[in-house]
Design a protein around this motif. Structure first.
Motif, PDB file in Angstrom:
ATOM      1  N   TYR A  95      36.181  32.615  31.958  1.00 15.50           N
ATOM      2  CA  TYR A  95      36.689  31.257  32.156  1.00 15.50           C
ATOM      3  C   TYR A  95      36.848  30.512  30.836  1.00 15.50           C
ATOM      4  CZ  TYR A  95      36.917  26.392  33.672  1.00 15.50           C
ATOM      5  OH  TYR A  95      37.296  25.092  33.859  1.00 15.50           O
ATOM      6  N   ASN A  96      35.947  30.739  29.904  1.00 16.17           N
ATOM      7  CA  ASN A  96      35.959  30.007  28.639  1.00 16.17           C
ATOM      8  C   ASN A  96      36.579  30.777  27.480  1.00 16.17           C
ATOM      9  OD1 ASN A  96      34.569  27.586  29.519  1.00 16.17           O
ATOM     10  ND2 ASN A  96      32.730  28.858  29.714  1.00 16.17           N
ATOM     11  N   SER A  97      37.334  31.833  27.770  1.00 14.05           N
ATOM     12  CA  SER A  97      37.831  32.691  26.688  1.00 14.05           C
ATOM     13  C   SER A  97      39.272  32.394  26.273  1.00 14.05           C
ATOM     14  CB  SER A  97      37.724  34.165  27.092  1.00 14.05           C
ATOM     15  OG  SER A  97      38.565  34.443  28.204  1.00 14.05           O
ATOM     16  N   GLY A  98      39.859  31.299  26.747  1.00 10.50           N
ATOM     17  CA  GLY A  98      41.238  30.994  26.380  1.00 10.50           C
ATOM     18  C   GLY A  98      42.229  31.681  27.292  1.00 10.50           C
ATOM     19  N   ASN A  99      43.499  31.709  26.882  1.00  9.92           N
ATOM     20  CA  ASN A  99      44.568  32.231  27.735  1.00  9.92           C
ATOM     21  C   ASN A  99      45.027  33.625  27.344  1.00  9.92           C
ATOM     22  OD1 ASN A  99      44.829  30.102  29.581  1.00  9.92           O
ATOM     23  ND2 ASN A  99      46.055  28.908  28.120  1.00  9.92           N
ATOM     24  N   ASP A 100      44.144  34.400  26.731  1.00 11.40           N
ATOM     25  CA  ASP A 100      44.470  35.775  26.356  1.00 11.40           C
ATOM     26  C   ASP A 100      44.362  36.660  27.590  1.00 11.40           C
ATOM     27  OD1 ASP A 100      44.944  38.131  25.084  1.00 11.40           O
ATOM     28  OD2 ASP A 100      42.963  38.281  24.149  1.00 11.40           O
ATOM     29  N   THR A 101      45.511  37.007  28.179  1.00 16.30           N
ATOM     30  CA  THR A 101      45.522  37.790  29.410  1.00 16.30           C
ATOM     31  C   THR A 101      45.044  39.213  29.148  1.00 16.30           C
ATOM     32  OG1 THR A 101      47.445  36.511  30.133  1.00 16.30           O
ATOM     33  CG2 THR A 101      46.929  38.502  31.376  1.00 16.30           C
ATOM     34  N   ARG A 102      44.126  39.681  29.968  1.00 18.63           N
ATOM     35  CA  ARG A 102      43.608  41.042  29.852  1.00 18.63           C
ATOM     36  C   ARG A 102      44.214  41.909  30.952  1.00 18.63           C
ATOM     37  NH1 ARG A 102      38.891  41.278  26.657  1.00 18.63           N
ATOM     38  NH2 ARG A 102      39.055  39.585  25.115  1.00 18.63           N
ATOM     39  N   LEU A 103      45.028  42.865  30.559  1.00 20.83           N
ATOM     40  CA  LEU A 103      45.711  43.721  31.522  1.00 20.83           C
ATOM     41  C   LEU A 103      44.735  44.513  32.397  1.00 20.83           C
ATOM     42  CD1 LEU A 103      48.264  44.994  32.721  1.00 20.83           C
ATOM     43  CD2 LEU A 103      48.306  46.565  30.756  1.00 20.83           C
ATOM     44  N   PRO A 104      43.713  45.177  31.830  1.00 20.91           N
ATOM     45  CA  PRO A 104      42.793  45.929  32.697  1.00 20.91           C
ATOM     46  C   PRO A 104      42.083  45.049  33.716  1.00 20.91           C
ATOM     47  CG  PRO A 104      42.541  46.608  30.404  1.00 20.91           C
ATOM     48  CD  PRO A 104      43.405  45.379  30.394  1.00 20.91           C
ATOM     49  N   ILE A 105      41.621  43.871  33.301  1.00 20.40           N
ATOM     50  CA  ILE A 105      40.932  42.985  34.231  1.00 20.40           C
ATOM     51  C   ILE A 105      41.900  42.442  35.268  1.00 20.40           C
ATOM     52  CG2 ILE A 105      39.647  40.815  34.432  1.00 20.40           C
ATOM     53  CD1 ILE A 105      38.388  41.407  31.745  1.00 20.40           C
ATOM     54  N   SER A 106      43.144  42.229  34.877  1.00 22.57           N
ATOM     55  CA  SER A 106      44.153  41.764  35.832  1.00 22.57           C
ATOM     56  C   SER A 106      44.383  42.814  36.916  1.00 22.57           C
ATOM     57  CB  SER A 106      45.463  41.456  35.106  1.00 22.57           C
ATOM     58  OG  SER A 106      45.291  40.455  34.131  1.00 22.57           O
ATOM     59  N   ALA A 107      44.455  44.092  36.513  1.00 21.04           N
ATOM     60  CA  ALA A 107      44.619  45.166  37.492  1.00 21.04           C
ATOM     61  C   ALA A 107      43.404  45.244  38.414  1.00 21.04           C
ATOM     62  CB  ALA A 107      44.823  46.494  36.775  1.00 21.04           C
ATOM     63  N   ALA A 108      42.219  45.107  37.814  1.00 20.20           N
ATOM     64  CA  ALA A 108      40.993  45.152  38.618  1.00 20.20           C
ATOM     65  C   ALA A 108      40.944  43.986  39.595  1.00 20.20           C
ATOM     66  CB  ALA A 108      39.775  45.136  37.700  1.00 20.20           C
ATOM     67  N   ALA A 109      41.424  42.826  39.168  1.00 20.36           N
ATOM     68  CA  ALA A 109      41.409  41.653  40.037  1.00 20.36           C
ATOM     69  C   ALA A 109      42.246  41.883  41.291  1.00 20.36           C
ATOM     70  CB  ALA A 109      41.917  40.435  39.273  1.00 20.36           C
ATOM     71  N   ILE A 110      43.360  42.585  41.141  1.00 19.66           N
ATOM     72  CA  ILE A 110      44.208  42.855  42.310  1.00 19.66           C
ATOM     73  C   ILE A 110      43.433  43.635  43.359  1.00 19.66           C
ATOM     74  CG2 ILE A 110      46.305  43.981  43.150  1.00 19.66           C
ATOM     75  CD1 ILE A 110      47.448  43.624  40.303  1.00 19.66           C
ATOM     76  N   THR A 111      42.737  44.691  42.929  1.00 25.93           N
ATOM     77  CA  THR A 111      41.998  45.506  43.893  1.00 25.93           C
ATOM     78  C   THR A 111      40.926  44.678  44.589  1.00 25.93           C
ATOM     79  OG1 THR A 111      40.316  46.283  42.317  1.00 25.93           O
ATOM     80  CG2 THR A 111      42.366  47.519  42.436  1.00 25.93           C
ATOM     81  N   CYS A 112      40.301  43.790  43.840  1.00 24.81           N
ATOM     82  CA  CYS A 112      39.236  42.966  44.435  1.00 24.81           C
ATOM     83  C   CYS A 112      39.802  41.917  45.381  1.00 24.81           C
ATOM     84  CB  CYS A 112      38.424  42.301  43.328  1.00 24.81           C
ATOM     85  SG  CYS A 112      37.467  43.502  42.376  1.00 24.81           S
ATOM     86  N   LEU A 113      40.945  41.359  45.036  1.00 24.38           N
ATOM     87  CA  LEU A 113      41.587  40.399  45.929  1.00 24.38           C
ATOM     88  C   LEU A 113      42.013  41.086  47.228  1.00 24.38           C
ATOM     89  CD1 LEU A 113      43.693  38.494  43.262  1.00 24.38           C
ATOM     90  CD2 LEU A 113      41.852  37.500  44.642  1.00 24.38           C
ATOM     91  N   TYR A 114      42.550  42.294  47.111  1.00 22.41           N
ATOM     92  CA  TYR A 114      42.898  43.050  48.306  1.00 22.41           C
ATOM     93  C   TYR A 114      41.649  43.344  49.137  1.00 22.41           C
ATOM     94  CZ  TYR A 114      47.634  44.006  46.502  1.00 22.41           C
ATOM     95  OH  TYR A 114      48.931  43.900  46.039  1.00 22.41           O
ATOM     96  N   SER A 115      40.550  43.705  48.449  1.00 24.68           N
ATOM     97  CA  SER A 115      39.302  43.986  49.153  1.00 24.68           C
ATOM     98  C   SER A 115      38.791  42.761  49.898  1.00 24.68           C
ATOM     99  CB  SER A 115      38.235  44.466  48.164  1.00 24.68           C
ATOM    100  OG  SER A 115      38.582  45.716  47.610  1.00 24.68           O
ATOM    101  N   ALA A 116      39.089  41.581  49.354  1.00 23.82           N
ATOM    102  CA  ALA A 116      38.653  40.334  49.988  1.00 23.82           C
ATOM    103  C   ALA A 116      39.638  39.856  51.049  1.00 23.82           C
ATOM    104  CB  ALA A 116      38.468  39.252  48.926  1.00 23.82           C
ATOM    105  N   GLY A 117      40.674  40.645  51.310  1.00 19.79           N
ATOM    106  CA  GLY A 117      41.662  40.277  52.311  1.00 19.79           C
ATOM    107  C   GLY A 117      42.755  39.366  51.809  1.00 19.79           C
ATOM    108  N   GLU A 118      42.811  39.177  50.471  1.00 19.99           N
ATOM    109  CA  GLU A 118      43.790  38.255  49.881  1.00 19.99           C
ATOM    110  C   GLU A 118      45.073  39.008  49.502  1.00 19.99           C
ATOM    111  OE1 GLU A 118      43.267  34.873  49.221  1.00 19.99           O
ATOM    112  OE2 GLU A 118      41.377  34.987  50.319  1.00 19.99           O
TER     113      GLU A 118
END
Length: 348
Positions: free
Chosen positions: A225-248
């Motif tokens: 949250y406090n690391s600025g706007n440097d987008t991290r591709l691996p974490i972005s990919a991981a976020a998708i799987t977690c959002l899907y897991s949460a039904g999102e």
């Protein structure tokens, strides 16, 4: 030939014609799986089996640091993804020993970690929740199931209590938050939910909110949250799987994350790579697979061939992200075996 025999033959013909599996000699293979892929997977699994200690752990890392619970859980997942259980399959002994080792590392407060895990015990905790929850659904020994159940329940409580005020997690329980640990906890909790364990709804909702707070203008996810706007591709990919897991599945965040990650995949002519190549593909493969054939068909054949090409000709391993061959081999095998659909957490 009797009419009922003709009917059976007709139905079998239709099944073979429309089934997403293809016939290779006497073996049925899922779509995009090839004999070369099967051979590569076998070599990788054989390599992992040889690395397991007598106590059941996997501990090799390139820099001498140790993450035994993380490595053992990931290796165990690779064996499960091949269809093995603690009582069935050619690597049943490896699954059983890995399960026993991970269970033995459960602490009284619910944390599943061997010592400090190089100062990052929450990685091992999240991966172990994923592994043990997957084993739980396959275990036939009532006593072992009871032990797994107790450890998983306590592990869920530890994860819930260790969540930050913003909704994320970091390397130690309650110490703060960042994306890579957050997604590990979310996937572990989802696997526990799939196995029938009660997971606090508020914990998942707060974790989703944390990912929303970490979204960048690119549509992806930053490191924290406090690391600025440097987008991290691996974490972005991981976020998708977690959002899907949460039904999102159709949430704006999930759709925008997928647009960013898939856009990066399509634009990288020299391969879908980052400084954390194996970590990236561990989660991107799941995201593309769960998103449907358009994404999966574009991604998997090339990634499959790339992994086969980069596998060590000497021993069948992959050296992953500077962490070491146990990590790289486990991740490569998880990616390559997604078409087998043995683990609920990775299914569509």
């Amino acid at each position: 030939m009797r009419n009922d025999q003709r009917l059976i033959i007709c139905l079998l013909s239709v099944f073979i014609l429309f089934n997403p599996f293809v016939v290779k000699g006497e073996e049925l293979l899922p779509r995009h799986m090839t004999p070369a892929t099967v051979k590569s997977i076998k070599r990788g699994l054989d390599y992992l089996a040889k690395q397991q200690t007598a106590a059941g752990s996997f501990q090799t890392t390139q820099d001498g640091s140790t993450y035994p619970v993380s490595m053992t859980s990931l290796a165990g997942i690779a064996f499960l993804a091949n269809g093995n259980t603690s009582s069935r399959g050619p690597y049943a002994d490896q699954v059983r020993k890995a399960t026993e080792y991970v269970l033995s590392q459960a602490q009284e407060n619910g944390l599943i970690a061997a010592g400090s895990e190089n100062g990052r015990p929450m990685y091992g905790h999240g991966f172990s929740l994923l592994f043990l929850s997957s084993v739980f659904g396959m275990e036939t020994d009532a006593k072992v199931r009871a032990r797994i159940g107790k450890v998983v329940k306590n592990g869920i409580q530890l994860t819930a209590s260790g969540q930050s005020n913003l909704g994320g997690w970091i390397y130690t329980p309650g110490g703060g938050d960042e994306g890579s640990v957050t997604v590990t906890q979310m996937q572990g909790l989802r696997a526990a939910h799939n196995a029938g364990f009660t997971v606090p709804k508020g914990t998942i909702e707060n974790a989703v909110r944390y990912l929303e707070l970490c979204q960048t203008p690119d549509g992806g996810i930053r490191y924290s949250y406090n690391s600025g706007n440097d987008t991290r591709l691996p974490i972005s990919a991981a976020a998708i799987t977690c959002l899907y897991s949460a039904g999102e599945y159709e949430s704006p965040l999930a759709e925008e994350c997928m647009e960013y990650v898939y856009g990066q995949f399509k634009s990288r002519k020299n391969g879908f790579r980052s400084g954390h190549y194996f970590y990236l593909n561990l989660y991107a493969s799941q995201a593309f697979y769960q998103a449907g054939d358009e994404y999966w068909n574009a991604y998997f054949p090339g990634q499959r061939d790339s992994l086969i090409k980069s596998q060590s000709k000497k021993d069948g391993s992959w050296n992953g992200d500077g962490v070491g061959p146990v990590f790289g081999t486990s991740v490569a095998l998880i990616v390559m075996q997604l078409p087998y659909k043995y683990l609920p957490i990775y299914q569509r």
